[in-house]
Design an enzyme around this catalytic site. Structure first.
Site, mmCIF file in Angstrom:
data_model
loop_
_atom_site.group_PDB
_atom_site.id
_atom_site.type_symbol
_atom_site.label_atom_id
_atom_site.label_comp_id
_atom_site.label_asym_id
_atom_site.label_seq_id
_atom_site.Cartn_x
_atom_site.Cartn_y
_atom_site.Cartn_z
ATOM 1 N N ILE A 1 -17.187 -49.999 -41.642
ATOM 2 C CA ILE A 1 -16.575 -49.705 -40.355
ATOM 3 C C ILE A 1 -17.647 -49.275 -39.368
ATOM 4 C CG2 ILE A 1 -14.840 -48.314 -39.190
ATOM 5 C CD1 ILE A 1 -13.788 -47.746 -42.127
ATOM 6 N N CYS A 2 -17.573 -49.833 -38.171
ATOM 7 C CA CYS A 2 -18.501 -49.432 -37.113
ATOM 8 C C CYS A 2 -17.827 -48.372 -36.269
ATOM 9 C CB CYS A 2 -18.876 -50.636 -36.253
ATOM 10 S SG CYS A 2 -19.903 -50.196 -34.858
ATOM 11 N N LEU A 3 -18.154 -47.136 -36.533
ATOM 12 C CA LEU A 3 -17.537 -46.031 -35.807
ATOM 13 C C LEU A 3 -18.598 -44.944 -35.690
ATOM 14 C CD1 LEU A 3 -14.720 -45.289 -34.707
ATOM 15 C CD2 LEU A 3 -14.248 -44.209 -36.883
#
Lengths: 149, 416
Positions: free
Chosen positions: A85-87
């Site tokens: 996840i890109c967070l």
């Protein structure tokens, strides 16, 4: 190593006051490892889907962020084919004032607000930008195929 | 993400089996009935080409001398599951010095023997199922079969030209491949310092050697000389190195899986280069005080948001310049890693204002999808050398704060 009080407290609260649409249950034999489900937000291509994730609290949590990965296949510009996840709050913008609960909420919001300008899955993001309607259609199909059992 | 096509396979995490995905079959493991399965996509570079089979009629079974170490026993890999154990500083399974494995192959007609010594340095064993390894391997083996076939033709032609038909010649030719140690004495990509200059390998050196070797291989054998040819280094480049390392050759990767692993590592490393620690004297200079009603509010007790332990009136707390307070040991531990207030992200050094105050993860709220846009490079080390004026300047133009290559990488990986 004994489990820090914070992890016990967070777990108790997650079980006692669950967040709507989110569950996080620790493994019996490893209380740092959680089985997570997130319901796709309403009015998103993921609506109706139940997405499974795994969450792991590293040794130095909460000084370092939890490690989270989607196990259910999902078509999203900020989630890659391995479920990463890109967070930013999972990476350099982590703060020890954040919790499992707030992080999972952030992920649920990310499902409702895909951001193809900050992609992790580049081909998905490109398709999202070029033909958003088609990308959303694919996301819906994937949700139906993989997240509805 | 590639489209879910008919090429997908499914792997079972319980028993390790892999089978082609048939849409009406569902995702239950046909071997053990477990539902703990995952769809895996075949990376494009190992995709078997439909037109590929006819031109390479030699199935891998025609290599009687092909030995491979047996696949790992199908134990449940999730028994004591920590999926990130191999990404961290955990050293089990690697950094055990160079390992050498040998593989031997024989061409279909038995004229050629291929012997490979594979030397690996400090890389973790690739965690793929035996079946998947087979899948990676088979196209390469077919390719090798073709190569052997061609070499055989060439050799026979040359022999008939030079010596006339029927001349005595060696029945067997042995090729020995030995890959040279990779140029990473500290153990490959991990734990490279992304901020520092790296020693470079010399691919041109290998290429020169390669050309030399190919040339010598074309020349007729000296009579009486042992009919053995040594090829070192990266012979027919990608193909052979893919064979030797099955997907990895130093910094170059030849499979989607390897690329994923490398990206994972880079992302992991990037985690540690967020906002730098606060100065020791600045941490020590922070005011400590006994918690009072003003701090704790009307209820007279609150929680330290780092350890989540309750704080009562009279307990000692450390108060940051932004007025947020924490247990002294809790906030000290955090500031020793990152100079930000856990609530408002402001730094504790009055001369160095940190610019992330707009992303405030306070208790009860959560970072919204919008705050995700706040770039992760705000705390990159280049900011430390800025004067406060420059710092304000770069604040208004985020994304340009850390220039150069590392800035670019951070931009890519920090945000992604």
């Amino acid at each position: 190593m004994a489990l820090p009080k914070r992890i016990i407290k967070e777990t108790e609260r997650l079980l006692a006051e669950p967040v709507p649409g989110i569950t996080a249950v620790p493994h019996e034999d490893n209380l740092r490892y959680f089985d997570v489900t997130i319901h796709g937000p309403a009015q998103s291509p993921y609506e109706g889907g139940v997405f499974h994730l795994e969450l792991f609290l590293p040794e130095d949590y909460p000084m370092t962020p939890p490690k989270i990965r989607f196990l259910t296949k999902i078509y999203h510009p900020n989630i890659d084919r391995l479920g990463r996840i890109c967070l930013d709050v999972l990476k350099s913008n982590w703060s020890p004032a954040l919790q499992i609960r707030t992080i999972l909420l952030s992920i649920q919001i990310l499902l409702g607000a895909p951001n193809p300008d900050d992609p992790l899955a580049n081909d998905v993001a490109q398709r999202w930008k070029e033909d958003e309607a088609a990308a959303i259609q694919t996301a819906k199909e994937w949700t139906r195929t993989h997240a509805m059992t | 993400m590639a489209d879910a096509g008919s090429e997908d396979r499914v792997t079972c995490h319980a028993c390790g089996q892999v089978w082609p995905r048939i849409s009406e079959h569902g995702l239950e493991c046909p071997y053990c009935g477990s539902e703990f399965t995952e769809i895996i996509e075949i990376p494009p570079d190992t995709d078997p080409d439909p037109d590929y089979e006819p031109s390479h009629p030699d199935p891998p079974e025609t290599f009687p001398g092909y030995h491979r170490s047996p696949p790992p026993p199908p134990v449940n890999p999730f028994a004591d599951h920590n999926p990130w154990a191999f990404n961290d500083d955990d050293t089990h399974g690697w950094d055990q010095g160079p390992r050498v494995t040998h593989r031997t192959f024989q061409s279909p007609n038995g004229s050629y023997i291929f012997h490979g010594s594979i030397r690996t340095h400090g890389f973790p064993p690739r965690r793929v199922s035996g079946a998947q390894r087979d899948r990676d391997f088979d196209p390469i083996m077919r390719e090798m079969g073709q190569i052997f076939q061609n070499l055989h033709e060439v050799d026979r032609e040359r022999a008939s030209r030079a010596q006339g038909p029927g001349s005595p010649r060696a029945d067997h030719t042995t090729f020995t491949f030995t890959n040279r140690p990779m140029h990473h004495p500290q153990g490959g990509l991990f734990p490279r310092d992304a901020d520092g200059p790296q020693p470079m390998g010399s691919p041109l050196g290998s290429l020169g050697n390669l050309l030399e070797l190919l040339q010598s291989a074309q020349q007729p054998q000296q009579p009486g000389a042992p009919n053995v040819r040594i090829m070192g280094g990266a012979a027919p480049l990608a193909l052979i190195s893919a064979l030797l390392n099955i997907g990895r050759n130093g910094d170059a990767v030849y499979s989607q899986e390897e690329l994923d692993r490398v990206i994972s590592q880079l992302v992991e490393q990037n985690n540690h280069s967020a906002v730098p620690p606060a100065a020791q004297d600045a941490i020590q200079a922070l005011p400590k005080k006994a918690a009072d009603a003003e701090i704790l509010g009307s209820e007279g007790k609150a929680e330290c948001s780092i350890c989540m332990d309750s704080v009562k009136i009279g307990d000692e707390v450390t108060v940051l310049p932004c007025t947020h307070w924490f247990h002294p040991q809790c906030i000290e531990m955090w500031l020793n890693q990152h100079n930000t207030c856990p609530h408002c992200r402001r730094g504790i050094d009055p001369n160095m204002t940190t610019d992330a105050a707009n992303t405030a993860p306070s208790e009860g709220t959560y970072a919204s999808a919008q705050t995700r846009r706040s770039d992760s490079i705000s705390g990159s080390s280049t900011h430390q050398s800025h004067t406060s004026e420059e710092d304000r300047g770069s604040r208004s133009s985020r994304g340009e704060g850390s220039g150069g290559w590392t800035g670019w990488v951070r931009n890519r990986l920090g945000g992604g």
